[in-house]
Design an enzyme around this catalytic site. Structure first.
Site, PDB file in Angstrom:
ATOM      1  N   ASP A  88      -3.614 -12.167  11.188  1.00 43.71           N
ATOM      2  CA  ASP A  88      -2.627 -11.813  10.291  1.00 43.71           C
ATOM      3  C   ASP A  88      -1.960 -13.196   9.689  1.00 43.71           C
ATOM      4  OD1 ASP A  88      -0.433 -11.241   8.803  1.00 43.71           O
ATOM      5  OD2 ASP A  88      -0.883  -9.340   9.027  1.00 43.71           O
TER       6      ASP A  88
ATOM      7  N   THR B 129      -1.033   7.376  -1.114  1.00 41.43           N
ATOM      8  CA  THR B 129      -2.344   7.336  -2.010  1.00 41.43           C
ATOM      9  C   THR B 129      -3.433   6.522  -1.160  1.00 41.43           C
ATOM     10  OG1 THR B 129      -1.481   5.773  -3.320  1.00 41.43           O
ATOM     11  CG2 THR B 129      -1.422   7.923  -3.999  1.00 41.43           C
TER      12      THR B 129
ATOM     13  N   ARG C   2       0.801  -1.267   0.138  1.00 43.85           N
ATOM     14  CA  ARG C   2      -0.029   0.008  -0.003  1.00 43.85           C
ATOM     15  C   ARG C   2       0.872   1.273  -0.018  1.00 43.85           C
ATOM     16  NH1 ARG C   2      -5.384   1.105   2.350  1.00 43.85           N
ATOM     17  NH2 ARG C   2      -5.518  -1.307   2.374  1.00 43.85           N
TER      18      ARG C   2
ATOM     19  N   ASP D 265       2.075 -13.299   9.633  1.00 44.76           N
ATOM     20  CA  ASP D 265       2.474 -13.123  10.930  1.00 44.76           C
ATOM     21  C   ASP D 265       2.599 -14.417  11.477  1.00 44.76           C
ATOM     22  OD1 ASP D 265       3.313 -10.500  10.661  1.00 44.76           O
ATOM     23  OD2 ASP D 265       1.613  -9.630  11.779  1.00 44.76           O
TER      24      ASP D 265
END
Ligand code: URA
Length: 214
Positions: A205, A111, A107, A208
């Site tokens: 996650d 933006t 990401r 993780d």
């Protein structure tokens, strides 16, 4: 099949038991890896089942004909770094000598849109069926960007099979709004995304938990 081009792993007590183990927040990491790998292996077999085949007859040691099939196409894997890399070993275990490319998308902090950071793909990828690997389908932003990279390299949309462990309905809808011909093979479709874009009930996650970076 839940809807066109969405294939959900057949649920039985084995698969439900495996999902119950890996969704438990208290499972030990080595067990999380072991049982995730079992499910990933099943999903990869399901993904291979989406590929074309042609009819072939062989002669068995008894001199009899056996009318079977043979796999018709060149394939490769592409993992979406980092969580998708957890699925590479499962793919290599069932497809001898398979080429596996990688795509890294993150990401953009300014933006907030997914941005391609790295791609290393087989040079003749446009001639191959692509098994695209990422265990979690949340918003669908990352995988859609990865598919865009593949399509720009000449891969046909209908030649892409996205293999994933847990999908959110929002992610399936977003992916198919852009690329309806991509086949999605998933283990279970969950309820929704929460405000942090985690899948609910989900698994937390995945990267993780699998790679021990919690
Ligand atoms: N990625 C994950 O690992 N988990 C989620 O719930 C969503 C995205």
């Amino acid at each position: 099949m839940a809807s066109p081009n969405v294939y959900v792993l057949q649920s039985n007590h084995q698969t439900k038991g495996l999902f119950t183990l890996i969704r438990d927040k208290d499972i030990k990491r080595e067990d999380f890896i072991f049982y995730s790998d079992r499910l990933i292996r099943l999903l990869i077999e399901e993904g291979l089942n989406c590929l074309p085949f042609h009819e072939t007859t062989v002669i068995t040691p008894t001199g009899s004909e056996y009318k079977g099939v043979s796999f018709a196409s060149k394939i490769c894997g592409v993992s979406i770094v980092r969580a998708g890399e957890s699925m590479e070993a499962g793919l290599r275990a069932v497809c001898k000598h398979i080429k596996i490319g990688k795509i890294l998308i993150q990401r953009d902090e300014e933006t907030a849109l997914p941005k391609l950071l790295y791609a290393k793909l087989p040079t003749d990828i446009e001639k191959r069926y692509v098994l695209l690997l990422d265990p979690m389908l949340a918003t669908g932003g990352t995988v859609t960007q990865a598919i865009e990279v593949l399509v720009e390299k000449g891969v046909k949309e209908e030649n892409i099979v996205f293999i994933n462990l847990i999908a959110a309905p929002e992610g399936i809808q977003f992916l198919h709004s852009k690329y309806p011909k991509v086949k999605i093979v998933t283990g279970e479709i969950d309820t929704n995304l929460n405000e942090k874009k985690y899948i609910i009930p989900g698994i937390g996650d995945f990267g993780d938990r699998y790679f021990g970076t919690e």
